[in-house]
Enzyme design. Structure first.
Site, mmCIF file in Angstrom:
data_model
loop_
_atom_site.group_PDB
_atom_site.id
_atom_site.type_symbol
_atom_site.label_atom_id
_atom_site.label_comp_id
_atom_site.label_asym_id
_atom_site.label_seq_id
_atom_site.Cartn_x
_atom_site.Cartn_y
_atom_site.Cartn_z
ATOM 1 C CD GLU A 1 47.907 44.369 51.019
ATOM 2 O OE1 GLU A 1 47.719 44.313 52.245
ATOM 3 O OE2 GLU A 1 47.903 43.371 50.289
ATOM 4 C CB CYS B 1 39.597 44.444 54.290
ATOM 5 S SG CYS B 1 41.078 44.391 53.279
ATOM 6 C CG ASP C 1 50.619 44.549 54.659
ATOM 7 O OD1 ASP C 1 51.593 44.453 55.434
ATOM 8 O OD2 ASP C 1 49.955 43.579 54.287
ATOM 9 C CG HIS D 1 49.826 33.116 68.461
ATOM 10 N ND1 HIS D 1 50.435 31.924 68.239
ATOM 11 C CD2 HIS D 1 49.650 33.681 67.252
ATOM 12 C CE1 HIS D 1 50.618 31.765 66.949
ATOM 13 N NE2 HIS D 1 50.165 32.824 66.335
HETATM 14 C C1 PEP Z 1 46.044 44.647 55.517
HETATM 15 O O1 PEP Z 1 47.233 44.636 55.190
HETATM 16 O O2 PEP Z 1 45.461 45.642 55.979
HETATM 17 C C2 PEP Z 1 45.220 43.435 55.371
HETATM 18 C C3 PEP Z 1 43.914 43.454 55.554
HETATM 19 O O3 PEP Z 1 45.836 42.277 55.074
HETATM 20 P P1 PEP Z 1 46.726 41.425 56.095
HETATM 21 O O4 PEP Z 1 46.512 41.973 57.484
HETATM 22 O O5 PEP Z 1 46.250 40.027 55.925
HETATM 23 O O6 PEP Z 1 48.108 41.648 55.589
HETATM 24 MG MG MG Z 2 48.019 43.057 53.962
#
Ligand code: PEP
Ligand code: MG
Length: 579
Positions: free
Chosen positions: A438, A509, A462, A195
């Site tokens: 992912e 993303c 991920d 955090h």
């Molecule tokens: C990812 O896994 O890249 C993703 C965007 O999702 P999160 O970070 O929420 O797992």
């Molecule tokens: Mg993810």
């Protein structure tokens, strides 16, 4: 003599200033027996310390600058919630009464018990909660030891321009110190996703974590240079090195200030390829920052916040209101990701199942959990569908690994549509459906998914974790977390090619999309939709607008075949230096 120490650079930027060493070690906690006539006095001592801790946090919250990201106050709120929780109020008081022990000891026993519970769960999300417990318990312990006000909480300007050197910092410390104008911080503990480091990035404080025993090597008030990008801290730098860093600091500040001019520009490479820059959103309050950054929409709306800090799942109406709010305030396309909850984040805090599984990251989570709990899933699908009547919405399923999962998810979506049709409720009948890529299996089979969806979105956080088999927040294996690993790059490339072949948009993303070092490489690989933390948008836009795709090195994609990480880094530098 120059001394250079290395840690993990978690928040970019350069700081030049004198060291301020923070020694707030845990107070020495010992057990002693309380005479029965003093028990109520001891109980009052603990209750007062708890109350004072709350007052301190409330006053810290009042100091948060109004333009600070919402993360900042939510971290403080988490600590306030803990201070109000019976596990830290009633339970230690009962212990004082039954064991006749001192307040510090009762609190320590309860702290140990809570940490043990979290340890058993062995879950990344809950591991960060362990830090929170320690931070809160520490604050009460220090108040019990009569340290009424912590040094860095005195707003007397003493810390202005200093580089803070500490064993660890709480989110509250970070907010207060930023308010006092610190130049940066270095800690012995902490990982890139704690955090405190997330806050440092949001607040723009250069920071390095994981510098072992740093307080032993650095003297208080000693001049230091902190490089948050390289993760290095330099003491006793020569005049030449200092003035070099001074130049870099000035350049960094000018660069950050100059980015605002990109806000009004379209995102387009020099040779005319249009690129879409979207933002990732975690909380409804993020919308202001996202609009300020000029994002063209939300490419990843994480909906897990709706489940946090509560014991019952959110109803359809509550979800609809939350989604509608974001859609209407954005007035641009919003991609809503269905709950990416893990075994630890179910409605009942994981008590009903899954909390003790050995590998929660590989367990019943995300789409698997949604399909396992169809009522919960349907509630969300109906809410998203209904929200689509108020603006452009897309729906995205996380962690899909098989065709069957996608078929089931789509069939649930269809049955929700039919229900809404019967009820005469309006929704967007052309709502686009996509999946996150992912899991390595999904990247390898990206074509199979591309044939059945409207878009794919690569979740690199991920994808890297699962491809390289490393827990993305485990300090001990963090060094293996490598976006340039050829296996990772090849999976990304395969996904992009699958999208091209089937005419399906592929976005990214995960954090890689917002890493300026990787922008040109991703462009060379064919990525044209990036979704990232809103803080990163303008910098990425600048890189894109200054890139001529035809002038990127012709061998750029050879990086996909490079086994030697040094060669890969070298080629990446060439790609970034070209144009
Ligand atoms: C990812 O896994 O890249 C993703 C965007 O999702 P999160 O970070 O929420 O797992
Ligand atoms: Mg993810």
């Amino acid at each position: 003599m120059t001394l250079e120490l290395q840690g993990i650079g978690v928040s970019r930027g350069i700081a030049i200033g004198r060291a301020h060493i923070v020694f707030h070690n845990q107070p020495d906690v010992r057990e002693y027996i309380i005479p029965s006539f003093s028990i109520e006095q001891e109980v009052a001592r603990l209750s007062n310390a708890n109350e004072l801790a709350k007052q301190q946090l409330l006053s810290i919250r009042d100091h948060i600058p109004t333009n600070a990201p919402t993360d900042v106050s939510s971290f403080i709120d988490t600590h306030l919630l803990m201070l109000n929780d019976s596990s830290l109020t009633t339970v230690p008081i009962d212990m004082i009464r039954t064991r006749r022990c001192n307040a510090e000891w009762a609190l320590q026993l309860q702290r140990d018990a809570l940490i043990n519970v979290f340890n058993e769960m062995d879950d990344p999300y809950l591991r960060t909660r362990q830090d929170d417990i320690d931070h809160v318990v520490n604050r009460i312990h220090r108040l019990l030891a009569d340290e009424n006000v912590l040094e860095h909480e005195i707003p007397d300007g003493r810390l202005k321009g200093h580089i803070i050197i500490a064993e660890d910092l709480t989110p509250a410390d970070t907010v207060l110190m930023q308010h006092q104008g610190i130049a940066g911080f270095v800690t012995e503990h902490g990982g890139a996703t704690s955090h405190t480091t997330i806050l440092a990035r949001s607040l723009g404080i250069p920071a390095i974590v994981g510098v072992e025993s740093v307080r032993r090597y650095i003297q208080d008030n000693e001049p230091l240079i902190l490089d948050g990008e390289l993760g290095s801290i330099i003491a006793g730098a020569s005049d030449t090195v200092t003035s070099e860093y001074q130049h870099r600091l000035t350049a960094f500040r000018q660069h950050t200030a100059s980015l605002s001019r990109y806000k009004a520009q379209e995102t387009k490479t020099k040779d005319g390829k249009a690129i879409t820059l979207l933002a990732n959103a975690e909380l409804p309050e993020d919308i202001t920052m996202i609009s300020n950054a000029g994002a063209e929409g939300i490419g990843l709306y994480r909906t897990e916040f709706l489940y946090m800090n509560r014991t019952s799942p959110p109803e359809e109406e509550e979800q609809l209101a939350a989604y509608r709010d974001v859609i209407e305030s954005m007035n641009k396309p919003v991609t809503i990701r269905t709950f990416d909850l893990g075994a630890d984040k179910t409605v009942d805090g994981g008590r009903s199942h899954g909390a003790t599984v050995t590998n929660p990251a590989l367990g019943l989570r995300a789409i698997r959990l949604c399909l396992n709990q169809p009522n919960m899933f349907k509630t969300q699908l109906r809410a998203i569908l209904r929200a689509s009547a108020f603006g452009k919405v897309k729906i995205m399923f996380p962690m899909v690994s098989t065709q069957q999962e996608l078929i089931q998810a789509k069939s649930q979506l269809n049955s929700c549509k039919q229900e809404l049709n019967r009820e005469g409720v309006s929704y967007d009948h052309h709502l686009e459906v996509g999946v996150m890529i992912e899991i390595p299996a999904s990247a390898v089979c990206a074509e199979m998914f591309a044939k059945q969806v409207d878009f794919l979105s690569i979740g690199t956080n991920d994808l890297i974790q699962y491809t390289l088999a490393i827990d993305r927040i485990d300090n001990q294996v963090n060094y293996l977390y490598d976006p340039l690993h050829p296996a990772v790059l090849r999976l990304i490339h395969m996904t992009l090619l699958a999208g091209q072949k089937h005419g399906v948009d592929v976005s990214m993303c995960g954090e890689m999309a917002g890493d300026p070092r990787l922008t040109r490489l991703l462009l060379a690989m064919g990525l044209s939709t990036f979704s990232m933390h809103p803080n990163a948008i303008l910098e990425i836009k600048q890189i894109i607008n200054e890139t001529d795709l035809s002038k990127l090195p012709s061998d750029a994609l050879q990086i996909l075949d490079m086994d030697d990480p040094f060669e890969a880094e070298y080629l990446l530098e060439n790609i970034n230096a070209s144009n």
